[in-house]
Design an enzyme around this catalytic site. Structure first.
Site, mmCIF file in Angstrom:
data_model
loop_
_atom_site.group_PDB
_atom_site.id
_atom_site.type_symbol
_atom_site.label_atom_id
_atom_site.label_comp_id
_atom_site.label_asym_id
_atom_site.label_seq_id
_atom_site.Cartn_x
_atom_site.Cartn_y
_atom_site.Cartn_z
ATOM 1 N N GLY A 10 8.718 3.628 2.875
ATOM 2 C CA GLY A 10 8.249 3.457 1.600
ATOM 3 C C GLY A 10 9.326 4.101 0.378
ATOM 4 N NE ARG A 38 6.501 -3.840 -0.933
ATOM 5 C CZ ARG A 38 6.905 -4.642 -1.900
ATOM 6 N NH1 ARG A 38 7.584 -5.669 -1.608
ATOM 7 N NH2 ARG A 38 7.136 -4.250 -3.058
ATOM 8 C CG HIS A 158 -5.553 10.511 -7.937
ATOM 9 N ND1 HIS A 158 -6.749 11.143 -7.420
ATOM 10 C CD2 HIS A 158 -4.612 11.151 -7.403
ATOM 11 C CE1 HIS A 158 -6.572 11.965 -6.505
ATOM 12 N NE2 HIS A 158 -5.232 12.158 -6.262
ATOM 13 C CE LYS A 162 -5.848 8.283 -4.506
ATOM 14 N NZ LYS A 162 -4.903 8.107 -3.254
HETATM 15 N N1 LIG Z 1 -1.001 13.475 1.498
HETATM 16 C C1 LIG Z 1 -0.455 13.464 0.455
HETATM 17 O O1 LIG Z 1 -0.038 14.790 -0.129
HETATM 18 C C2 LIG Z 1 -0.110 12.355 -0.478
HETATM 19 C C3 LIG Z 1 -0.608 11.298 -0.418
HETATM 20 N N2 LIG Z 1 -0.424 10.302 -1.036
HETATM 21 C C4 LIG Z 1 -0.652 8.952 -0.847
HETATM 22 O O2 LIG Z 1 0.617 8.122 -0.134
HETATM 23 C C5 LIG Z 1 0.446 6.785 -0.234
HETATM 24 C C6 LIG Z 1 1.633 6.250 -1.150
HETATM 25 O O3 LIG Z 1 1.459 6.850 -2.501
HETATM 26 P P1 LIG Z 1 2.606 6.576 -3.489
HETATM 27 O O4 LIG Z 1 3.998 6.859 -3.140
HETATM 28 O O5 LIG Z 1 1.995 7.095 -4.858
HETATM 29 O O6 LIG Z 1 2.431 4.896 -3.507
HETATM 30 P P2 LIG Z 1 3.559 3.745 -3.998
HETATM 31 O O7 LIG Z 1 2.747 2.318 -4.148
HETATM 32 O O8 LIG Z 1 4.422 4.283 -5.269
HETATM 33 O O9 LIG Z 1 4.302 3.637 -2.633
HETATM 34 C C7 LIG Z 1 4.419 3.128 -1.626
HETATM 35 C C8 LIG Z 1 5.386 2.424 -0.796
HETATM 36 O O10 LIG Z 1 5.291 2.145 0.245
HETATM 37 C C9 LIG Z 1 5.882 0.749 0.323
HETATM 38 N N3 LIG Z 1 5.466 0.025 1.590
HETATM 39 C C10 LIG Z 1 4.174 -0.507 1.653
HETATM 40 N N4 LIG Z 1 4.313 -1.217 2.857
HETATM 41 C C11 LIG Z 1 5.398 -1.085 3.439
HETATM 42 C C12 LIG Z 1 5.908 -1.384 4.781
HETATM 43 N N5 LIG Z 1 5.169 -2.113 5.605
HETATM 44 N N6 LIG Z 1 7.227 -0.997 5.085
HETATM 45 C C13 LIG Z 1 8.068 -0.362 4.376
HETATM 46 N N7 LIG Z 1 7.403 0.149 3.119
HETATM 47 C C14 LIG Z 1 6.048 0.007 2.643
HETATM 48 C C15 LIG Z 1 5.758 0.098 -0.626
HETATM 49 O O11 LIG Z 1 6.690 -0.961 -0.984
HETATM 50 C C16 LIG Z 1 6.081 1.240 -1.965
HETATM 51 O O12 LIG Z 1 7.255 1.510 -2.225
HETATM 52 C C17 LIG Z 1 -0.985 6.531 -0.870
HETATM 53 O O13 LIG Z 1 -1.684 6.085 0.250
HETATM 54 C C18 LIG Z 1 -1.234 7.850 -1.349
HETATM 55 O O14 LIG Z 1 -2.570 7.988 -1.788
HETATM 56 C C19 LIG Z 1 0.368 10.169 -2.138
HETATM 57 C C20 LIG Z 1 0.679 11.764 -2.593
HETATM 58 C C21 LIG Z 1 0.470 12.849 -1.900
HETATM 59 O O1 LIG Z 2 -2.054 8.732 -4.477
HETATM 60 C C1 LIG Z 2 -1.912 9.735 -4.980
HETATM 61 O O2 LIG Z 2 -1.179 9.857 -6.138
HETATM 62 C C2 LIG Z 2 -2.411 10.968 -4.174
HETATM 63 N N1 LIG Z 2 -2.978 10.727 -3.193
HETATM 64 C C3 LIG Z 2 -3.497 11.652 -2.268
HETATM 65 C C4 LIG Z 2 -4.921 11.593 -2.185
HETATM 66 O O3 LIG Z 2 -5.667 10.411 -2.006
HETATM 67 O O4 LIG Z 2 -5.684 12.701 -2.173
HETATM 68 C C5 LIG Z 2 -3.169 13.160 -2.591
HETATM 69 C C6 LIG Z 2 -2.758 13.208 -4.261
HETATM 70 O O5 LIG Z 2 -3.915 13.619 -4.772
HETATM 71 C C7 LIG Z 2 -2.196 12.117 -4.799
#
Ligand SMILES: NC(=O)C1=CN([C@@H]2O[C@H](COP(=O)(O)OP(=O)(O)OC[C@H]3O[C@@H](n4cnc5c(N)ncnc54)[C@H](O)[C@@H]3O)[C@@H](O)[C@H]2O)C=CC1
Ligand SMILES: O=C(O)C1=N[C@H](C(=O)O)C[C@H](O)C1
Length: 269
Positions: A10, A38, A158, A162
């Site tokens: 991603g 993707r 958020h 999201k």
């Molecule tokens: N655990 C943590 O600390 C955090 C978790 N997150 C989570 O991470 C995830 C992504 O968040 P963002 O970056 O904000 O989303 P985003 O939508 O900006 O990025 C997701 C990326 O994944 C790509 N993607 C989707 N399916 C794919 C595939 N099959 N192959 C390759 N790439 C693929 C999309 O094209 C996109 O570029 C969400 O579930 C979010 O809640 C976000 C921030 C912190």
């Molecule tokens: O989607 C986000 O941006 C984030 N996702 C994570 C969550 O679902 O808690 C972590 C963070 O808060 C940002």
């Protein structure tokens, strides 16, 4: 050991870009060896540094995860539930440490990730920041100390893009409160109140979600008692905190036995 080679999945996403930048700045700790997007994404075939608007970094964005993972020691994955499940199988095949930050995972996804973790190291957390993981530990302690005379509500906010609710972090905090009280979250969670809901049930844990603008991530755990309230709060103002945690997890996992780990394991909390 040579510095581990990491793949970012991603790569064009909010977290993907953050990770490409952080790994580029990691010096002798890690190196970027792959960037996955993707199929059909406009970045495929471009150098990821150039696609991000900077200098080339020598890594071309691919839509072939297995080819990318085969030359890596770690995969850092913030994508979607379906993609993370697919990547878990492929990372296990390549024996690469799989760091999963993706949220919105349902039971069926978790089962498939657990199956992959029989063959390789998987580190998964709904929030990779030090501050939130510390708050998880505090939430458990406070819930244990206060008991269910005190109502617990988890409120999260958020950005408008999201797609899942409650946030992964809110669920981690809810799980911690439930664990502190010795109950299963599924038995006591109130998710999404609307209309004539009736009075609040004793011992339930409520969730509320705000979505708007560019809010990076905000979480409150409210313990509401008679005549007083305790509120634990975490405010994220920069996604670098999640990326830094994910990078730390990918390095920590390098010498661990196959299995599923959390950020609490990584941080020793
Ligand atoms: N655990 C943590 O600390 C955090 C978790 N997150 C989570 O991470 C995830 C992504 O968040 P963002 O970056 O904000 O989303 P985003 O939508 O900006 O990025 C997701 C990326 O994944 C790509 N993607 C989707 N399916 C794919 C595939 N099959 N192959 C390759 N790439 C693929 C999309 O094209 C996109 O570029 C969400 O579930 C979010 O809640 C976000 C921030 C912190
Ligand atoms: O989607 C986000 O941006 C984030 N996702 C994570 C969550 O679902 O808690 C972590 C963070 O808060 C940002």
């Amino acid at each position: 050991m040579d510095r581990p080679g990491l793949v970012v999945t991603g790569a064009s996403g909010r977290m993907g870009r953050t990770l490409v930048r952080l790994i580029g700045e990691a010096g002798d700790r890690a190196r970027l060896v792959g960037a996955v997007e993707r199929a059909g994404h406009p970045w495929i075939g471009q150098d990821v540094g150039v696609a991000m608007g900077g200098a080339p970094v020598g890594v071309v964005v691919t839509d072939d995860p297995l080819e990318a993972f085969a030359k890596a020691q770690g995969v850092v994955d913030f994508t979607s539930p379906a993609a993370s499940v697919e990547f878990a199988g492929l990372a296990a095949q390549a024996r690469a440490v799989h760091v999963i930050g993706t949220t919105g995972l349902e039971a069926e996804h978790l089962e498939r990730i657990a199956a992959a973790a029989r063959h390789a190291v998987v580190i998964r957390a709904g929030n990779m920041s030090l501050g939130v993981n510390l708050m998880v530990a505090l939430t458990r302690k406070v819930a244990e100390a206060l008991g269910d005379d005190w109502d617990v509500e988890v409120v999260e906010a958020h950005h408008r893009m999201k797609v899942d609710a409650p946030s992964g972090t809110a669920l981690m905090l809810g799980e911690a409160a439930a664990a502190g009280r010795g109950v299963a979250l599924e038995e006591v969670a109130d998710r999404g109140r609307d209309g004539i809901t009736g009075a609040r049930a004793r011992g339930h844990i409520g969730f509320a979600s705000v979505r708007g603008g560019d809010i990076v991530g905000e979480h409150d755990v409210v313990f509401a008692g008679e005549g007083e309230r305790v509120v634990l709060r975490h405010l994220a103002t920069d996604r670098t905190i999640f990326g830094r945690g994910a990078l730390r997890a990918a390095l920590w996992g390098q010498d661990k036995a196959p299995g599923e780990y959390s950020m609490m394991d990584v941080l020793g909390l």
